[in-house]
Design an enzyme around this catalytic site. Structure first.
Site, mmCIF file in Angstrom:
data_model
loop_
_atom_site.group_PDB
_atom_site.id
_atom_site.type_symbol
_atom_site.label_atom_id
_atom_site.label_comp_id
_atom_site.label_asym_id
_atom_site.label_seq_id
_atom_site.Cartn_x
_atom_site.Cartn_y
_atom_site.Cartn_z
ATOM 1 N N ILE A 59 12.217 -16.608 7.283
ATOM 2 C CA ILE A 59 12.854 -16.467 5.804
ATOM 3 C C ILE A 59 11.577 -16.683 4.928
ATOM 4 O O ILE A 59 11.004 -17.661 4.917
ATOM 5 C CB ILE A 59 13.935 -17.158 5.623
ATOM 6 C CG1 ILE A 59 15.039 -16.915 6.821
ATOM 7 C CG2 ILE A 59 14.587 -16.876 4.310
ATOM 8 C CD1 ILE A 59 16.028 -17.768 6.802
ATOM 9 N N CYS A 60 11.484 -15.697 3.890
ATOM 10 C CA CYS A 60 10.841 -16.163 2.514
ATOM 11 C C CYS A 60 11.354 -15.577 1.744
ATOM 12 O O CYS A 60 12.709 -15.353 1.538
ATOM 13 C CB CYS A 60 9.390 -15.232 2.855
ATOM 14 S SG CYS A 60 9.319 -13.464 2.804
ATOM 15 N N GLU A 61 11.021 -15.444 0.350
ATOM 16 C CA GLU A 61 11.601 -14.992 -0.846
ATOM 17 C C GLU A 61 12.164 -13.415 -0.774
ATOM 18 O O GLU A 61 13.311 -13.175 -1.077
ATOM 19 C CB GLU A 61 10.714 -15.184 -1.963
ATOM 20 C CG GLU A 61 11.617 -15.199 -3.293
ATOM 21 C CD GLU A 61 12.714 -16.129 -3.427
ATOM 22 O OE1 GLU A 61 13.716 -15.898 -4.115
ATOM 23 O OE2 GLU A 61 12.511 -17.260 -3.081
#
Length: 133
Positions: free
Chosen positions: A74-76
């Protein structure tokens, strides 16, 4: 339960794309480790409860701590997570899930987030210190 998943490339069978709804369902059933690869500052601002922070720059160095688990990366917005899954498939011995849309889509769907630093946000620094000794 039907899992909606998609392979973006036929070359990496251990990497799949999933929307946040499916990632959340598997996470709630303890079938996935949420691997947050954003910066510590982004993690403090908002993160999924229980997500493990390992900033992208340290993924290869600290891969022994997550490579044997099924993870959702997960990232932004999803850009860094795509690089961390499809660009580094050698880091994952089991399935790696690229969460489509990242935290932005997760939050727009109204799913839970918390703010601040917690134990899971500090583990990577401890592991890095151990490796450097």
């Amino acid at each position: 339960m039907q899992i909606i998943e998609q392979y973006s490339t036929p070359f990496y069978k251990n990497v799949v794309d999933m929307p946040p709804s499916m990632v959340r369902r598997l996470w709630k059933r303890n079938q996935l480790l949420l691997l947050d690869i954003r910066t510590p500052e982004e993690y403090v601002d908002h993160h999924i409860p229980g997500a493990l922070l390992i900033p992208m720059d340290y993924l290869e160095v600290l891969s022994e701590y997550f490579s044997d688990k099924e993870v959702a990366v997960i990232c932004e917005h999803g850009n860094r997570a795509r690089v961390a899954t499809y660009g580094m498939p050698h880091l994952y011995k089991k399935r790696a899930v690229y969460m489509i849309g990242g935290m932005a889509l997760w939050m727009s769907m109204g799913y839970e987030i918390v703010r601040g630093m917690d134990e899971n946000g500090l583990l990577w620094e401890k592991w890095l210190d151990e490796k450097l000794k």
